[in-house]
Design a protein around this motif. Structure first.
Motif, PDB file in Angstrom:
ATOM      1  N   CYS A 100       7.439  -5.546  26.926  1.00 56.53           N
ATOM      2  CA  CYS A 100       6.719  -6.645  27.560  1.00 56.53           C
ATOM      3  C   CYS A 100       6.284  -7.706  26.549  1.00 56.53           C
ATOM      4  O   CYS A 100       6.027  -8.845  26.922  1.00 56.53           O
ATOM      5  CB  CYS A 100       5.515  -6.126  28.345  1.00 56.53           C
ATOM      6  SG  CYS A 100       4.051  -5.757  27.377  1.00 56.53           S
ATOM      7  N   ARG A 101       6.254  -7.357  25.261  1.00 53.67           N
ATOM      8  CA  ARG A 101       5.839  -8.316  24.234  1.00 53.67           C
ATOM      9  C   ARG A 101       7.033  -8.767  23.390  1.00 53.67           C
ATOM     10  O   ARG A 101       6.850  -9.240  22.261  1.00 53.67           O
ATOM     11  CB  ARG A 101       4.758  -7.713  23.352  1.00 53.67           C
ATOM     12  CG  ARG A 101       3.546  -7.199  24.122  1.00 53.67           C
ATOM     13  CD  ARG A 101       2.257  -7.661  23.510  1.00 53.67           C
ATOM     14  NE  ARG A 101       2.048  -9.091  23.634  1.00 53.67           N
ATOM     15  CZ  ARG A 101       1.062  -9.763  23.045  1.00 53.67           C
ATOM     16  NH1 ARG A 101       0.199  -9.124  22.282  1.00 53.67           N
ATOM     17  NH2 ARG A 101       0.933 -11.060  23.204  1.00 53.67           N
ATOM     18  N   SER A 137      -4.626  -7.139  30.526  1.00 56.39           N
ATOM     19  CA  SER A 137      -3.326  -6.998  29.870  1.00 56.39           C
ATOM     20  C   SER A 137      -2.583  -5.755  30.337  1.00 56.39           C
ATOM     21  O   SER A 137      -1.364  -5.678  30.192  1.00 56.39           O
ATOM     22  CB  SER A 137      -3.506  -6.940  28.351  1.00 56.39           C
ATOM     23  OG  SER A 137      -4.244  -8.041  27.878  1.00 56.39           O
ATOM     24  N   ARG A 141       0.097  -1.896  16.970  1.00 55.62           N
ATOM     25  CA  ARG A 141       0.039  -0.530  17.467  1.00 55.62           C
ATOM     26  C   ARG A 141       1.106   0.371  16.840  1.00 55.62           C
ATOM     27  O   ARG A 141       2.172  -0.089  16.446  1.00 55.62           O
ATOM     28  CB  ARG A 141       0.183  -0.531  18.987  1.00 55.62           C
ATOM     29  CG  ARG A 141      -0.980  -1.215  19.681  1.00 55.62           C
ATOM     30  CD  ARG A 141      -2.302  -0.531  19.336  1.00 55.62           C
ATOM     31  NE  ARG A 141      -3.443  -1.158  19.994  1.00 55.62           N
ATOM     32  CZ  ARG A 141      -4.632  -0.587  20.119  1.00 55.62           C
ATOM     33  NH1 ARG A 141      -4.839   0.611  19.633  1.00 55.62           N
ATOM     34  NH2 ARG A 141      -5.621  -1.221  20.712  1.00 55.62           N
ATOM     35  N   LEU A 174       5.221  -1.376  25.881  1.00 58.72           N
ATOM     36  CA  LEU A 174       4.502  -2.453  25.198  1.00 58.72           C
ATOM     37  C   LEU A 174       5.482  -3.316  24.409  1.00 58.72           C
ATOM     38  O   LEU A 174       5.399  -4.551  24.427  1.00 58.72           O
ATOM     39  CB  LEU A 174       3.443  -1.858  24.263  1.00 58.72           C
ATOM     40  CG  LEU A 174       2.645  -2.855  23.417  1.00 58.72           C
ATOM     41  CD1 LEU A 174       1.854  -3.813  24.298  1.00 58.72           C
ATOM     42  CD2 LEU A 174       1.711  -2.111  22.462  1.00 58.72           C
ATOM     43  N   SER A 175       6.417  -2.680  23.725  1.00 58.03           N
ATOM     44  CA  SER A 175       7.417  -3.422  22.957  1.00 58.03           C
ATOM     45  C   SER A 175       8.264  -4.296  23.866  1.00 58.03           C
ATOM     46  O   SER A 175       8.589  -5.436  23.549  1.00 58.03           O
ATOM     47  CB  SER A 175       8.301  -2.449  22.174  1.00 58.03           C
ATOM     48  OG  SER A 175       9.291  -3.141  21.457  1.00 58.03           O
ATOM     49  N   VAL A 186       1.903  -3.767  30.940  1.00 66.10           N
ATOM     50  CA  VAL A 186       2.446  -2.532  30.380  1.00 66.10           C
ATOM     51  C   VAL A 186       2.811  -1.556  31.489  1.00 66.10           C
ATOM     52  O   VAL A 186       3.896  -0.961  31.488  1.00 66.10           O
ATOM     53  CB  VAL A 186       1.428  -1.901  29.407  1.00 66.10           C
ATOM     54  CG1 VAL A 186       1.989  -0.617  28.809  1.00 66.10           C
ATOM     55  CG2 VAL A 186       1.074  -2.880  28.298  1.00 66.10           C
ATOM     56  N   PHE A 222      -1.698  -5.177  20.544  1.00 67.27           N
ATOM     57  CA  PHE A 222      -2.483  -5.015  21.765  1.00 67.27           C
ATOM     58  C   PHE A 222      -3.943  -4.909  21.352  1.00 67.27           C
ATOM     59  O   PHE A 222      -4.344  -3.938  20.717  1.00 67.27           O
ATOM     60  CB  PHE A 222      -2.055  -3.765  22.533  1.00 67.27           C
ATOM     61  CG  PHE A 222      -2.560  -3.730  23.951  1.00 67.27           C
ATOM     62  CD1 PHE A 222      -1.734  -4.107  24.997  1.00 67.27           C
ATOM     63  CD2 PHE A 222      -3.857  -3.332  24.235  1.00 67.27           C
ATOM     64  CE1 PHE A 222      -2.180  -4.073  26.318  1.00 67.27           C
ATOM     65  CE2 PHE A 222      -4.319  -3.311  25.542  1.00 67.27           C
ATOM     66  CZ  PHE A 222      -3.480  -3.683  26.588  1.00 67.27           C
ATOM     67  N   VAL A 271       4.370  -5.209  19.028  1.00 69.27           N
ATOM     68  CA  VAL A 271       3.547  -4.139  19.599  1.00 69.27           C
ATOM     69  C   VAL A 271       2.079  -4.357  19.241  1.00 69.27           C
ATOM     70  O   VAL A 271       1.370  -3.446  18.842  1.00 69.27           O
ATOM     71  CB  VAL A 271       4.022  -2.745  19.125  1.00 69.27           C
ATOM     72  CG1 VAL A 271       5.279  -2.319  19.836  1.00 69.27           C
ATOM     73  CG2 VAL A 271       4.219  -2.721  17.624  1.00 69.27           C
TER      74      VAL A 271
END
Length: 845
Positions: A808-809, A723, A784, A805-806, A727, A815, A813
C-alpha cells in the motif's frame, strides 16, 4: 492455475534430481543437518549466507574442546614440553593447509593472520613498491574492478608512495591480451615489480575467473602485464573461492594467496592466512618487528636481524595458537562429512543451478520477470560459476523492490540472506549500472555502505545475495523459491516455459535427464552484466492519494484514543487511560530490558516469546509486576532502594549507543530464564545516565538535546487509526487467511500514542503537535521491520502486515511518526496525557 501446479511440481526433489544428479555426499543430507546442525533444524532456519560465513558442525567444537582439555598447549615461543606440543601441532596445521591446496612446504609458506583482510594488508605493507620517478616508471598496483574492498584498499598504501594504479575491467584481461610476452631487455625497468590482484571467485556474483590468469599475468601474456614491462606478481584472492571449490596451487602458482578459515569451516573466526610462494618470499620487506620475529636486535641502535623463515618473520607476537589448532578438526569434519572439495563443489553448484533456473523463469501474471539476476553465464559449468546467486526482485510493473523490504520479509520466514553491495563497489556499479556520480550523489542523500537505504529515486543502491554451502539442502532451495512465489509474485504465477525447457535441455546434455517439455512464447532471459534498470509506469490500482480523497472529512476531529507504555523493551504493552510524562518520555516507558548471558539485548526479533510477558506498573505501591502464562507473578521495586545492597552496574548497547544500566537481581533473572528457557537477566537504565536522541527532522534541521530511555529512536511513537484501512484493505485481497483486526494491528505497531486522525498518514506532514497541555515536535517517520509480523497474543510469526504495508506504500514500510516532548517554561514540570484529549497539529511549511 496450471502453471502454478507446474511450479509446485518443479519444487519437488524428484524434479531437482532430474536437473542435477550430484546431490549430497553418499548419506542423507537431512540426517547430517539433524545431527550436526540442530540450531538450524530446531529453529527451522533457511540459511543462505554461506559466502558470508559457513556454519560449523557441532562435532567440530566438541572434538576441539576434547583436544584442548586433554592436551596441554603452551606459548610456542617457549621451549618447555607444552610449548613444543603447540609448536609441533601448529606446524602440522600449516602442512595440512598446504596439502589441502595441493602444494607443499617446499613451494609455499603459510603466514597466519587475523583474517583475509589482514593478509592483504600484509602484502600491501611489505611488497617492494618502486615509486615513479623522472628517471623511469615505477611499480603498478593493478586490480580487477570486481574485487573486494579489502583488495581495492591497497591503493591507500600505494597512492602516497607514488605508485601507479590501474583498475582493470573483467572483459579487458583477455580482450587486450598479446600473443607474444614482453621481453625484459630494457635495463633496470625489467626489474620493477608490479602486482596484479584478482578474485578466484567474485563475492558479488559468484563468477569464477580463470585460474589460468595466474600464469598469464606472470608471463606477461595478459593485460595489463602485456603492456607494461617489469616483473609481474599475482595476488589471488581465494577467500570466497575455497569455501566450496578445490584450489590447486601446483597448477596455478599464484605468488600471494589470502584466505579466511571461517569461510571454510565456520570456526574459528578472526583467523586467516597468507600463502606466499617461496620463490618470491625474499622480496617482501618489513619495517616493524614484533615478539618472536627477529633473530637479534639492539635497543640503542637501529639494528635488527629478522628471522630467516618468512612465517617467523611476519607473525608478530604470539599467534592465535588455540584457534590454529582447531583447524585440524575443521579439516577432519570436512573430509568426514563430504569426502572432499570436489564433492562440495558439485553439491553446492547443483543447488545454485536449480534455484537459478526456476528463479529466472518466474513471471508475474502479466508476463513480466520476477527477478533481475546479475550474472555472466547460465549456471552451466561449475568451473565458471560458484554457488552464489545475486539478484533484485521486480514488481509487476518492472520496478525494483527494495532489498531492505525483501530482507525484512525473509526474516519473518527465518530465511537468512544478505543484502547491499557486499563490500564490492566495483561489481555493484557494473551490474546495477551505477555511475561514479550516482555513488557520490547517493552518499550526499544519506546512503552509506551497509545501511538500509535500498532505493534512491527508484533506482537500487544494492541487491540481494543467496549462497550455498556443503550443509545446504534441497529443502533450502524449496523454501526460498516458495517464499519468493508466495510473497513477491502477482498472481496467477506464470513461468517462462520455453526458457525453462531450454535450461532443462542443457542439464540433459550434461548427463541429467530433462523433465516434461514446457512450451509457450519466449520471454527475456536473466539480467546481464551492466543491464540498465528503467523506471516503469505507475500501477493502476487504488493509490494512497485516491484513498485520502475518498476518506477526507472536515467533520472529524483528532483525539487521543489509546496510550500504551512498554516498561520492558519488547515485552507486552501496558495500556493506560492517563499517564504522566517524565524527562525521557512517558514515565517508566522502556526503562528496562531483557539481556542474554552475554549482556546482549533481547528483542522480539530474536525471542518472540517476550511479547507474552505482561508488565504492570503500580505508581501507588511503586512496583513493577510481571505476569506470564504458567508462571507465578513476580514484583520488583520501580526504584532501587537506598537500604538494599548496591545493584550491579553493567553496560549494554541500544542502536549502537552504549548505555549504563543496573542489574535487577537474581530473583527476576531466574523467573525470566525459566519462562524464556534460556539464561537471561533484567536490567534497568541507570538513573544517573543520560542518552540523547540522534535523529532530527526530515528537512535536516537538528533538534535540541532530547533525553531518551532504552527506546530505539525517539521518546514517543504516534500512529493514526485512519491509516489502518489501507493496510487491512490489502490483507483482504491477499488470500492469505483471516485479516488481522484493527486492535491487533495497533498492538503489533507498538505505538505509545494512538490518535483518530482525519486522513491516512497525515501525521507525516506535521511539524508540531499539541496534545492536552503538552507540545511535541515531529522528528521523523518510523521505518517498520519484521517485528510487526509477530502476533502479540501468541508470539507466532506471520507475513502480515509487513507485506500489505509494503504494497500500500509502494515499497516503503513507514508507519507512524516519532515525537519528542518540548517542555515549556518550567522543564521540571511534566504534565499528564489522557485518553480523549483533543489534539491540534501544525503542518510542515
Amino acid at each position: 492455475m496450471e502453471e502454478s501446479n507446474k511450479f509446485i511440481r518443479l519444487c519437488t526433489f524428484e524434479s531437482f534430481k532430474e536437473i542435477w544428479s550430484h546431490y549430497g555426499f553418499g548419506t542423507d543430507q537431512r540426517d547430517l543437518i539433524q545431527r550436526e546442525f540442530t540450531r538450524i533444524k530446531g529453529n527451522h532456519v533457511t540459511y543462505l549466507d554461506h559466502a558470508g560465513t559457513t556454519l560449523f558442525p557441532e562435532s567440530l567444537i566438541k572434538r576441539f574442546y576434547e583436544d584442548i582439555t586433554r592436551n596441554l598447549y603452551g606459548n610456542p615461543h617457549s621451549h618447555n614440553p607444552s610449548s613444543q606440543m603447540t609448536h609441533d601441532t601448529v606446524e602440522s596445521v600449516r602442512y595440512r593447509i598446504l596439502e589441502h591446496l595441493n602444494t607443499s612446504p617446499e613451494e609455499y609458506s603459510v603466514i597466519f593472520t587475523a583474517g583475509c583482510t589482514a593478509a592483504l594488508k600484509l602484502v600491501a605493507d611489505s611488497f617492494p613498491w618502486v615509486s615513479a620517478s623522472a628517471e623511469g616508471s615505477g611499480s603498478l598496483f593493478c586490480y580487477l574492478t570486481d574485487n573486494h574492498t579489502s583488495v581495492v584498499g591497497i591503493h591507500g598504501v600505494t597512492g602516497p608512495q607514488g605508485v601507479g594504479t590501474v583498475p582493470v575491467l573483467p572483459q579487458e584481461v583477455e580482450a587486450r591480451a598479446q600473443n607474444n610476452p614482453l621481453s625484459g631487455s630494457d635495463g633496470d625497468e625489467c626489474l620493477v615489480p608490479h602486482l596484479f590482484c584478482y578474485p578466484a571467485q567474485s563475492n558479488f556474483s559468484g563468477r569464477k575467473y580463470p585460474l589460468s590468469y595466474v600464469r598469464g599475468i606472470q608471463s606477461q601474456c595478459l593485460y595489463p602485464a602485456c603492456e607494461h614491462r617489469g616483473r609481474w606478481f599475482v595476488l589471488l584472492d581465494a577467500a570466497c573461492f575455497v569455501g566450496c571449490s578445490p584450489l590447486d596451487l601446483k597448477q596455478h602458482p599464484a605468488d600471494f594467496v589470502p584466505i579466511s578459515f571461517y569461510k571454510m569451516f565456520g570456526f574459528p573466526t578472526g583467523l586467516g592466512a597468507l600463502l606466499v610462494r617461496n620463490e618470491v618470499a625474499g622480496l617482501l620487506r618489513k619495517s616493524y618487528f614484533g615478539g618472536g620475529t627477529v633473530s637479534a636486535y639492539l635497543v640503542d641502535e637501529d639494528y635488527f636481524v629478522p628471522k630467516p623463515h618468512i612465517a617467523s618473520r611476519f607473525e608478530d607476537g604470539t599467534i592465535s595458537f588455540l584457534d590454529i589448532i582447531s583447524l585440524h578438526h575443521g579439516f577432519d569434519a570436512l573430509l568426514k562429512f563430504t569426502g572432499g572439495m570436489v564433492n562440495i563443489q558439485l553439491h553446492t553448484f547443483g543447488l545454485a543451478r536449480y534455484t537459478y533456473m526456476i528463479l529466472s523463469c518466474l513471471r508475474h501474471s502479466n508476463g513480466r520477470p520476477v527477478a533481475q539476476i546479475y550474472c555472466d553465464n547460465e549456471f552451466e559449468n561449475a568451473a565458471e560459476q560458484g554457488a552464489v546467486i545475486n539478484f533484485n526482485l521486480l514488481d509487476g510493473y518492472g520496478r525494483v523492490v527494495g532489498y531492505s523490504q525483501v530482507d525484512k520479509m525473509a526474516s519473518l520466514f527465518n530465511i537468512h540472506l544478505r543484502t547491499g553491495c557486499f563490500c564490492n563497489t566495483g561489481a555493484c556499479q557494473a551490474y546495477l549500472n551505477i555511475s561514479n556520480q550516482q555513488v557520490k550523489s547517493n552518499l550526499e542523500a544519506g546512503h552509506v555502505c551497509g545501511d538500509n537505504i535500498d532505493l534512491i529515486e527508484g533506482r537500487p543502491t544494492g541487491s540481494i545475495r543467496i549462497s550455498f554451502g556443503y550443509i545446504s539442502s534441497f529443502e533450502d532451495c524449496k523454501r526460498f523459491l516458495k517464499f519468493i512465489a508466495n510473497n513477491f509474485v502477482a498472481k496467477p504465477l506464470r513461468l517462462a516455459q520455453e526458457r525453462l525447457a531450454r535450461l532443462q535441455s542443457a542439464s540433459a546434455a550434461e548427463g541429467c535427464s530433462s523433465s516434461e517439455e514446457l512450451t509457450t512464447a519466449p520471454t527475456p532471459g536473466p539480467a546481464r552484466y551492466g543491464l540498465d534498470i528503467s523506471p516503469a509506469p505507475s500501477p493502476e490500482t487504488l493509490t494512497q492519494e485516491a484513498f485520502l480523497k475518498a476518506e477526507k472529512s472536515s467533520g472529524k476531529t483528532c483525539t487521543l484514543t489509546n496510550i500504551f507504555i512498554y516498561p520492558i523493551k519488547s515485552c507486552a504493552a501496558f495500556e493506560v487511560t492517563e499517564w504522566p510524562l517524565g524527562p525521557q518520555g512517558l514515565l517508566y516507558d522502556h526503562m528496562w530490558m531483557v539481556v542474554n548471558e552475554n549482556g546482549v539485548c533481547l528483542s522480539q526479533k530474536r525471542e518472540p516469546k517476550l511479547c507474552l510477558i505482561h508488565p504492570h506498573i503500580c505508581l501507588a505501591s511503586n512496583t513493577l509486576r510481571l505476569q506470564a502464562s504458567g508462571m507465578d507473578p513476580i514484583s520488583l521495586p520501580l526504584e532501587t532502594s537506598e537500604e538494599s545492597p548496591g545493584p550491579r552496574t553493567c553496560r549494554s548497547k541500544i542502536c549502537g549507543d552504549r548505555v549504563q544500566t543496573v542489574d535487577c537481581g537474581e530473583r527476576v533473572s531466574l523467573w525470566l530464564s525459566e519462562f524464556l528457557e534460556k539464561p537471561c537477566s533484567l536490567i534497568r537504565q541507570s538513573p544517573d545516565f543520560t542518552r540523547h536522541m540522534k535523529i532530527g527532522q526530515e528537512d535536516g534541521k537538528s533538534v535540541y538535546p532530547v533525553a531518551l530511555s532504552l527506546v530505539n529512536e525517539a521518546q514517543f511513537l504516534l500512529i493514526n487509526r485512519a491509516s489502518f484501512p489501507l493496510v487491512t484493505l490489502r490483507q483482504d485481497s491477499s488470500n492469505n487467511g483471516t485479516p488481522i483486526d484493527v486492535l491487533q494491528l495497533i498492538l503489533r505497531f507498538r505505538a505509545n500514542l494512538v490518535i483518530s486522525g482525519l486522513v491516512p498518514f497525515e501525521e507525516e506532514e506535521w511539524s508540531h503537535v499539541k496534545l492536552g497541555g503538552a507540545l511535541f515536535q515531529m522528528v521523523g517517520r518510523c521505518g517498520r521491520c519484521q517485528m510487526i509480523g509477530i502476533d502479540q497474543k501468541t508470539g507466532t510469526r506471520t507475513q502480515e502486515p509487513l507485506r500489505s504495508l509494503s504494497e500500500c506504500r509502494n515499497g516503503k514500510v513507514t508507519f507512524g511518526v516519532y515525537l519528542c516532548h518540548q517542555p515549556q517554561r518550567n522543564p521540571s514540570a511534566y504534565v499528564s496525557l489522557s485518553v480523549g484529549s483533543h489534539m491540534t497539529a501544525e503542518t510542515l511549511k
